[in-house]
Design a protein around this motif. Structure first.
Motif, PDB file in Angstrom:
ATOM      1  N   LEU A  24       0.843  -1.222   0.041  1.00 20.35           N
ATOM      2  CA  LEU A  24      -0.154  -0.079   0.086  1.00 20.35           C
ATOM      3  C   LEU A  24       0.942   1.248   0.095  1.00 20.35           C
ATOM      4  O   LEU A  24       0.588   2.184  -0.570  1.00 20.35           O
ATOM      5  CB  LEU A  24      -0.928  -0.049   1.251  1.00 20.35           C
ATOM      6  N   PHE A  25       2.073   1.240   0.836  1.00 19.52           N
ATOM      7  CA  PHE A  25       2.731   2.429   0.902  1.00 19.52           C
ATOM      8  C   PHE A  25       3.603   2.705  -0.314  1.00 19.52           C
ATOM      9  O   PHE A  25       3.734   3.908  -0.901  1.00 19.52           O
ATOM     10  CB  PHE A  25       3.734   2.337   2.051  1.00 19.52           C
ATOM     11  N   ARG A  26       4.003   1.574  -0.880  1.00 19.50           N
ATOM     12  CA  ARG A  26       5.110   1.469  -2.086  1.00 19.50           C
ATOM     13  C   ARG A  26       3.970   1.901  -3.378  1.00 19.50           C
ATOM     14  O   ARG A  26       4.536   2.697  -4.040  1.00 19.50           O
ATOM     15  CB  ARG A  26       5.689   0.230  -2.390  1.00 19.50           C
ATOM     16  N   SER A  27       2.901   1.751  -3.473  1.00 21.49           N
ATOM     17  CA  SER A  27       1.921   2.026  -4.652  1.00 21.49           C
ATOM     18  C   SER A  27       1.501   3.555  -4.410  1.00 21.49           C
ATOM     19  O   SER A  27       1.130   3.612  -5.423  1.00 21.49           O
ATOM     20  CB  SER A  27       0.589   0.974  -4.519  1.00 21.49           C
ATOM     21  N   GLY A  28       1.346   3.882  -3.353  1.00 17.64           N
ATOM     22  CA  GLY A  28       0.821   5.402  -2.841  1.00 17.64           C
ATOM     23  C   GLY A  28      -0.650   5.439  -2.898  1.00 17.64           C
ATOM     24  O   GLY A  28      -1.135   6.305  -2.520  1.00 17.64           O
ATOM     25  N   LEU A  29      -1.330   4.107  -2.734  1.00 19.69           N
ATOM     26  CA  LEU A  29      -2.715   4.012  -2.382  1.00 19.69           C
ATOM     27  C   LEU A  29      -2.984   4.556  -0.885  1.00 19.69           C
ATOM     28  O   LEU A  29      -4.130   4.924  -0.653  1.00 19.69           O
ATOM     29  CB  LEU A  29      -3.143   2.576  -2.404  1.00 19.69           C
ATOM     30  N   ASN A  30      -1.976   4.538  -0.112  1.00 12.86           N
ATOM     31  CA  ASN A  30      -2.308   5.188   1.494  1.00 12.86           C
ATOM     32  C   ASN A  30      -2.581   6.551   1.610  1.00 12.86           C
ATOM     33  O   ASN A  30      -3.300   6.952   2.158  1.00 12.86           O
ATOM     34  CB  ASN A  30      -1.084   4.658   2.141  1.00 12.86           C
ATOM     35  N   ARG A  31      -2.007   7.145   0.268  1.00 15.66           N
ATOM     36  CA  ARG A  31      -2.741   8.439   0.214  1.00 15.66           C
ATOM     37  C   ARG A  31      -3.790   8.969   0.135  1.00 15.66           C
ATOM     38  O   ARG A  31      -4.137  10.305   0.220  1.00 15.66           O
ATOM     39  CB  ARG A  31      -1.607   9.338  -0.890  1.00 15.66           C
ATOM     40  N   ARG A  32      -4.697   8.013  -0.190  1.00 13.85           N
ATOM     41  CA  ARG A  32      -6.017   8.161  -0.331  1.00 13.85           C
ATOM     42  C   ARG A  32      -6.923   8.445   0.848  1.00 13.85           C
ATOM     43  O   ARG A  32      -7.932   8.627   0.958  1.00 13.85           O
ATOM     44  CB  ARG A  32      -6.685   7.304  -1.205  1.00 13.85           C
ATOM     45  N   PHE A  33      -6.250   7.719   2.033  1.00 14.09           N
ATOM     46  CA  PHE A  33      -6.772   7.799   3.198  1.00 14.09           C
ATOM     47  C   PHE A  33      -6.745   9.203   4.116  1.00 14.09           C
ATOM     48  O   PHE A  33      -5.533   9.872   3.700  1.00 14.09           O
ATOM     49  CB  PHE A  33      -6.247   6.664   4.146  1.00 14.09           C
ATOM     50  N   SER A  34      -7.279   9.428   5.133  1.00 15.77           N
ATOM     51  CA  SER A  34      -7.424  10.567   5.702  1.00 15.77           C
ATOM     52  C   SER A  34      -6.206  10.631   6.490  1.00 15.77           C
ATOM     53  O   SER A  34      -5.415  11.596   6.724  1.00 15.77           O
ATOM     54  CB  SER A  34      -8.535  10.729   6.692  1.00 15.77           C
ATOM     55  N   ASP A  35      -5.719   9.495   6.967  1.00 16.29           N
ATOM     56  CA  ASP A  35      -4.326   9.396   7.722  1.00 16.29           C
ATOM     57  C   ASP A  35      -3.514   8.491   6.824  1.00 16.29           C
ATOM     58  O   ASP A  35      -3.468   7.301   6.981  1.00 16.29           O
ATOM     59  CB  ASP A  35      -4.366   8.587   9.058  1.00 16.29           C
ATOM     60  N   PRO A  36      -2.503   8.994   5.820  1.00 10.44           N
ATOM     61  CA  PRO A  36      -1.923   8.243   5.099  1.00 10.44           C
ATOM     62  C   PRO A  36      -0.860   7.035   5.612  1.00 10.44           C
ATOM     63  O   PRO A  36      -0.570   6.169   5.093  1.00 10.44           O
ATOM     64  CB  PRO A  36      -0.961   9.334   4.210  1.00 10.44           C
ATOM     65  N   SER A  37      -0.447   7.400   6.884  1.00  8.75           N
ATOM     66  CA  SER A  37       0.351   6.434   7.558  1.00  8.75           C
ATOM     67  C   SER A  37      -0.353   4.995   8.002  1.00  8.75           C
ATOM     68  O   SER A  37       0.231   4.226   8.563  1.00  8.75           O
ATOM     69  CB  SER A  37       1.039   7.166   8.876  1.00  8.75           C
TER      70      SER A  37
END
Length: 182
Positions: A24-37
């Motif tokens: 998730l972190f490597r793909s950048g999909l985490n940036r779609r969440f309110s808390d990207p971490s």
């Protein structure tokens, strides 16, 4: 004290989750969440796997209960008291389910010890959530104070080199500029 099968399944699950979060972190999909971490999600996954391993731990279950605050500690720097309280309630629910399922599997288990264990968690986990939220609030206020100090320093530096009335550079700035040029 933990059966090999449960240890291997728990380890495989943890490794799978770690790889999933990494992807998730490597793909950048985490940036779609309110808390990207994805702090709350990672801590919740740790709580669930801890409950799974605790179910199979038998006599070591009480010692493993100490790791619920460790999983929550992961979120203290990023999560407010409300989100930490949700994690505490998840851990209480998961551990309560573990105790209930353990009792159903083995009615001869020491129910008083299990209830005492659960009562201790009912006190410790919410308290930990409140204290963790307090620490997070202190960290946020410190960060805001640092931003305010940085703005004040910029203003002071500007006042030190410009005349407030004309906006022109003052003598100090001119002397420093000449020294740099020389």
């Amino acid at each position: 004290l933990l059966p090999w099968r449960a240890a291997l399944e728990g380890t495989a699950g943890i490794v799978t989750l770690a790889l999933a979060f990494y992807a998730l972190f490597r793909s950048g999909l985490n940036r779609r969440f309110s808390d990207p971490s994805l702090t709350a999600e990672q801590a919740a996954a740790a709580v669930i796997f801890l409950a799974y391993i605790s179910y199979h731990a038998g006599p070591a279950r009480g010692a493993l209960a100490l790791f619920y605050p460790v999983a929550m500690l992961f979120g203290v720097a990023r999560l407010n008291a409300g989100r930490l309280m949700v994690l505490a309630l998840l851990a209480l629910g998961a551990h309560g389910a573990v105790l209930q399922l353990s009792y159903m599997r083995n009615p001869a288990m020491d129910a008083r010890a299990a209830l005492t264990e659960f009562a201790v968690l009912m006190i410790v986990l919410p308290w930990f959530a409140v204290m963790g939220g307090y620490v997070n609030g202190l960290r946020e206020r410190l960060a805001e104070s640092n931003r305010g100090l940085a703005r004040a320093l910029e203003r002071i530096e500007e006042i030190a080199v410009r005349d407030e009335l004309t906006g022109m550079h003052n003598r100090r700035y001119a002397m420093e500029a000449l020294a740099r040029e020389r």
